[in-house]
Design a protein around this motif. Structure first.
Motif, PDB file in Angstrom:
ATOM      1  N   ILE A  15      10.052 -36.373  -3.097  1.00  0.00           N
ATOM      2  CA  ILE A  15       8.904 -36.513  -2.768  1.00  0.00           C
ATOM      3  C   ILE A  15       7.894 -35.397  -3.294  1.00  0.00           C
ATOM      4  O   ILE A  15       8.395 -34.324  -3.715  1.00  0.00           O
ATOM      5  N   LEU A  16       6.906 -35.964  -4.227  1.00  0.00           N
ATOM      6  CA  LEU A  16       6.142 -34.917  -5.267  1.00  0.00           C
ATOM      7  C   LEU A  16       4.713 -35.196  -4.478  1.00  0.00           C
ATOM      8  O   LEU A  16       4.052 -36.155  -4.350  1.00  0.00           O
ATOM      9  N   PHE A  17       4.039 -34.150  -4.614  1.00  0.00           N
ATOM     10  CA  PHE A  17       2.659 -34.009  -4.131  1.00  0.00           C
ATOM     11  C   PHE A  17       1.720 -33.611  -5.308  1.00  0.00           C
ATOM     12  O   PHE A  17       2.079 -32.873  -6.174  1.00  0.00           O
ATOM     13  N   VAL A  18       0.604 -34.397  -5.498  1.00  0.00           N
ATOM     14  CA  VAL A  18      -0.139 -33.928  -6.652  1.00  0.00           C
ATOM     15  C   VAL A  18      -1.715 -33.475  -6.211  1.00  0.00           C
ATOM     16  O   VAL A  18      -2.206 -34.262  -5.159  1.00  0.00           O
ATOM     17  N   GLY A  19      -2.159 -32.426  -6.540  1.00  0.00           N
ATOM     18  CA  GLY A  19      -3.366 -31.829  -5.873  1.00  0.00           C
ATOM     19  C   GLY A  19      -4.091 -31.083  -6.890  1.00  0.00           C
ATOM     20  O   GLY A  19      -4.021 -31.139  -8.274  1.00  0.00           O
ATOM     21  N   THR A  20      -5.075 -29.994  -6.715  1.00  0.00           N
ATOM     22  CA  THR A  20      -5.383 -29.206  -7.528  1.00  0.00           C
ATOM     23  C   THR A  20      -5.293 -27.861  -7.073  1.00  0.00           C
ATOM     24  O   THR A  20      -4.554 -27.488  -5.969  1.00  0.00           O
ATOM     25  N   ALA A  21      -5.215 -27.010  -8.292  1.00  0.00           N
ATOM     26  CA  ALA A  21      -4.789 -25.485  -8.399  1.00  0.00           C
ATOM     27  C   ALA A  21      -5.671 -24.744  -7.396  1.00  0.00           C
ATOM     28  O   ALA A  21      -5.135 -23.616  -6.625  1.00  0.00           O
ATOM     29  N   ASP A  22      -7.011 -25.035  -6.946  1.00  0.00           N
ATOM     30  CA  ASP A  22      -7.842 -24.120  -6.390  1.00  0.00           C
ATOM     31  C   ASP A  22      -8.299 -24.788  -5.023  1.00  0.00           C
ATOM     32  O   ASP A  22      -9.214 -24.063  -4.384  1.00  0.00           O
ATOM     33  N   HIS A  23      -7.626 -25.374  -4.229  1.00  0.00           N
ATOM     34  CA  HIS A  23      -7.924 -25.895  -2.944  1.00  0.00           C
ATOM     35  C   HIS A  23      -6.670 -25.610  -2.153  1.00  0.00           C
ATOM     36  O   HIS A  23      -5.643 -25.333  -2.632  1.00  0.00           O
TER      37      HIS A  23
ATOM     38  N   THR B  58      -0.196 -30.319 -10.178  1.00  0.00           N
ATOM     39  CA  THR B  58      -1.824 -30.288 -10.255  1.00  0.00           C
ATOM     40  C   THR B  58      -2.431 -30.964 -11.392  1.00  0.00           C
ATOM     41  O   THR B  58      -1.872 -31.014 -12.541  1.00  0.00           O
ATOM     42  N   ILE B  59      -3.605 -31.299 -11.158  1.00  0.00           N
ATOM     43  CA  ILE B  59      -4.531 -31.593 -12.124  1.00  0.00           C
ATOM     44  C   ILE B  59      -5.846 -31.064 -11.900  1.00  0.00           C
ATOM     45  O   ILE B  59      -6.192 -30.778 -10.793  1.00  0.00           O
TER      46      ILE B  59
ATOM     47  N   HIS C 194      -7.353 -33.941   4.897  1.00  0.00           N
ATOM     48  CA  HIS C 194      -6.390 -34.817   4.076  1.00  0.00           C
ATOM     49  C   HIS C 194      -5.070 -34.452   3.746  1.00  0.00           C
ATOM     50  O   HIS C 194      -4.288 -35.313   3.838  1.00  0.00           O
ATOM     51  N   ILE C 195      -5.022 -33.037   3.677  1.00  0.00           N
ATOM     52  CA  ILE C 195      -3.742 -32.599   3.207  1.00  0.00           C
ATOM     53  C   ILE C 195      -2.534 -32.792   4.504  1.00  0.00           C
ATOM     54  O   ILE C 195      -1.264 -33.116   4.108  1.00  0.00           O
ATOM     55  N   ASN C 196      -3.029 -32.414   5.834  1.00  0.00           N
ATOM     56  CA  ASN C 196      -1.937 -32.126   6.894  1.00  0.00           C
ATOM     57  C   ASN C 196      -1.394 -33.409   7.163  1.00  0.00           C
ATOM     58  O   ASN C 196      -0.146 -33.603   7.460  1.00  0.00           O
ATOM     59  N   PRO C 197      -2.381 -34.666   7.351  1.00  0.00           N
ATOM     60  CA  PRO C 197      -1.533 -36.054   7.683  1.00  0.00           C
ATOM     61  C   PRO C 197      -0.679 -36.260   6.748  1.00  0.00           C
ATOM     62  O   PRO C 197       0.601 -36.921   6.980  1.00  0.00           O
ATOM     63  N   ALA C 198      -0.965 -36.059   5.453  1.00  0.00           N
ATOM     64  CA  ALA C 198      -0.111 -36.489   4.415  1.00  0.00           C
ATOM     65  C   ALA C 198       1.321 -35.837   4.442  1.00  0.00           C
ATOM     66  O   ALA C 198       2.347 -36.096   4.172  1.00  0.00           O
ATOM     67  N   ILE C 199       1.244 -34.308   4.581  1.00  0.00           N
ATOM     68  CA  ILE C 199       2.280 -33.551   4.769  1.00  0.00           C
ATOM     69  C   ILE C 199       3.256 -34.070   6.075  1.00  0.00           C
ATOM     70  O   ILE C 199       4.515 -34.202   6.108  1.00  0.00           O
ATOM     71  N   ALA C 200       2.670 -34.493   7.223  1.00  0.00           N
ATOM     72  CA  ALA C 200       3.113 -35.152   8.390  1.00  0.00           C
ATOM     73  C   ALA C 200       4.174 -36.267   8.191  1.00  0.00           C
ATOM     74  O   ALA C 200       5.140 -36.428   8.476  1.00  0.00           O
ATOM     75  N   VAL C 201       3.326 -37.378   7.305  1.00  0.00           N
ATOM     76  CA  VAL C 201       4.131 -38.458   6.910  1.00  0.00           C
ATOM     77  C   VAL C 201       5.398 -38.090   5.963  1.00  0.00           C
ATOM     78  O   VAL C 201       6.363 -38.638   6.158  1.00  0.00           O
TER      79      VAL C 201
ATOM     80  N   GLU D 183      -4.412 -27.179  -0.750  1.00  0.00           N
ATOM     81  CA  GLU D 183      -3.246 -27.965  -0.926  1.00  0.00           C
ATOM     82  C   GLU D 183      -2.275 -27.146  -1.730  1.00  0.00           C
ATOM     83  O   GLU D 183      -0.840 -27.165  -1.437  1.00  0.00           O
ATOM     84  N   SER D 184      -2.722 -26.129  -2.741  1.00  0.00           N
ATOM     85  CA  SER D 184      -1.849 -25.406  -3.388  1.00  0.00           C
ATOM     86  C   SER D 184      -1.059 -24.346  -2.672  1.00  0.00           C
ATOM     87  O   SER D 184      -0.155 -23.843  -3.028  1.00  0.00           O
ATOM     88  N   ARG D 185      -1.640 -24.172  -1.421  1.00  0.00           N
ATOM     89  CA  ARG D 185      -0.948 -23.169  -0.629  1.00  0.00           C
ATOM     90  C   ARG D 185      -0.092 -23.925   0.694  1.00  0.00           C
ATOM     91  O   ARG D 185       1.174 -23.722   0.686  1.00  0.00           O
ATOM     92  N   LEU D 186      -0.817 -25.084   1.079  1.00  0.00           N
ATOM     93  CA  LEU D 186      -0.201 -25.652   2.152  1.00  0.00           C
ATOM     94  C   LEU D 186       1.217 -26.488   1.722  1.00  0.00           C
ATOM     95  O   LEU D 186       1.931 -26.626   2.680  1.00  0.00           O
ATOM     96  N   VAL D 187       1.039 -27.222   0.610  1.00  0.00           N
ATOM     97  CA  VAL D 187       2.012 -28.069   0.383  1.00  0.00           C
ATOM     98  C   VAL D 187       3.388 -27.334  -0.120  1.00  0.00           C
ATOM     99  O   VAL D 187       4.508 -27.815   0.583  1.00  0.00           O
ATOM    100  N   PRO D 188       3.372 -26.370  -0.955  1.00  0.00           N
ATOM    101  CA  PRO D 188       4.675 -25.732  -1.167  1.00  0.00           C
ATOM    102  C   PRO D 188       5.117 -24.953   0.313  1.00  0.00           C
ATOM    103  O   PRO D 188       6.332 -24.737   0.268  1.00  0.00           O
TER     104      PRO D 188
END
Length: 372
Positions: free
Chosen positions: A33-41, A56-57, A13-20, A43-48
């Motif tokens: 651009i802002l990404f919203v994800g969760t703190a415990d998966h 996060t929510i 889910h995360i890498n295609p979103a980052i690519a776009v 995305e909290s590492r890949l997006v930043p």
């Protein structure tokens, strides 16, 4: 222009979103651009790490079980879902996006639903051939729906025509060259290369089925073979060592724990054996590789089986369901593929025809087209 991406849970889910997002930022540098994800998966590492702002929510998925643990988890999930409505509204009020994009994961549901309720233009992208419950629900609410493969259209209801965009594939995969990659791996002559893996963590059923095949081929050297046991498959490294492998090698067979040059290995391969996640299949399509797919039966909606069948029904892959997987069934299918050069070429032609190599551009155009 402000764009909010909601994506989480898995790299698929995360890498295609980052690519776009990266493509849009490259084309329109002033875009916020802002990404919203969760703190415990992840995305909290890949997006930043990709250089994007991240909020996060607290959200989780429901478990389909009536065990005491599952019931307690589902009560907590329901409470998180209620609270997330306020958290999503606060993020949307503060960022004030021109468009919101959902790329999947539990986080997409409440974020995109709240954005649609607030009248913000919304769209979603479905990676799998058989959509999950969240995207089936969102498809009826959002302004545009995008899918990786045409097969998913039959399972979705949308306001407007659904767009087939494919799934973004890494540039190094698209631009990889087979002969150059074979040379990088030290493969000489015209013996074919088989590449097999069960994902980054590994898959015990695939490791088990592969064991006898790899030992036999290591001794008779009929073809080259690279296999990854995965980070959870450490015990297999010792098992192969006891079977005659030295430093992970026996003849033309090679065992690795993890493949960190997947673009090179896949480009060099003649047959790829593995699971049927959407990202892996998009890479197989981009490179035009024949494959034997072994879908994981332990995923939501059994979506890997449907992903695999999208290729199989077009004579663009072969499939062995995990319940039918043995060394014998896998070896027979592999030997048949390697021995029939014409069929191998036909599969390569068919799978290559399924590739969509401008997926980033297609998705970006739809997103930007929703900006008022």
């Amino acid at each position: 222009m402000k764009i909010l991406f909601a994506a989480g849970g898995t790299a698929g889910h995360i890498n295609p979103a980052i690519a776009v997002a990266s493509y849009i930022k490259e084309k329109y540098p002033d875009t916020e651009i802002l990404f919203v994800g969760t703190a415990d998966h992840m995305e909290s590492r890949l997006v930043p790490n990709a250089g994007f702002e991240f909020r996060t929510i607290n959200i989780s998925g429901f478990r389909r079980s009536f065990s005491p643990e599952a019931i307690m988890h589902n009560f907590k999930t329901l409470a998180r879902l209620v609270k997330s409505q306020g958290d999503c509204k606060q993020i949307l009020d503060e960022f004030r996006p021109d468009v919101c994009v959902g790329f999947g994961g539990y986080v997409s549901g409440p974020v995109i639903e709240k954005a649609a309720q607030m009248g913000i233009p919304t769209c979603i992208h479905e990676q799998n051939a058989f959509p999950g419950i969240t995207n089936k629900t969102l498809a009826k609410q959002v302004d545009r729906v995008m899918v990786t493969v045409e097969d998913a259209i039959n399972h979705l209801e949308a306001k407007r025509e659904i767009a087939v965009t494919g799934l973004p594939v890494r540039g190094e995969i698209i631009n990889a060259d087979k002969e150059f990659s074979r040379a990088q791996l030290g493969i000489k002559g015209d013996k074919p290369l088989v590449l097999s893996f069960g994902g980054s963590l590994g898959a015990e059923p695939i490791n088990e089925a592969m064991f006898d095949i790899l030992v036999e081929n290591g001794k008779n050297e009929n073809y080259y073979h690279i296999h990854s046991v995965g980070t959870n498959g450490t015990e297999y490294l010792e098992k192969f060592e006891n079977a005659g492998f030295k430093n992970g090698r026996l003849g033309t067979a090679e065992i690795r724990q993890y493949i960190d040059n997947m673009d090179v290995c896949m480009a060099a391969a003649d047959v790829v054996i593995g699971r049927a996640g959407a990202s892996s299949l998009s890479e197989i399509e981009a490179l035009g590789k024949a494959s034997i797919l072994i879908p994981s039966p332990h995923v939501a909606e059994n979506h890997q089986y449907h992903n695999a069948m999208a290729l199989v029904n077009r004579n663009a892959a072969r499939i062995i369901e995990e319940k039918d997987l043995t060394s014998k069934t896998l070896k027979e299918m592999l030997d048949n593929l390697l021995s029939d050069k014409e069929e191998l070429k036909m599969i390569e032609k068919n799978v290559k025809a399924m590739a969509i190599n401008d997926s980033r551009e297609r998705i970006a155009d739809i997103i930007i087209g929703l900006v008022k």
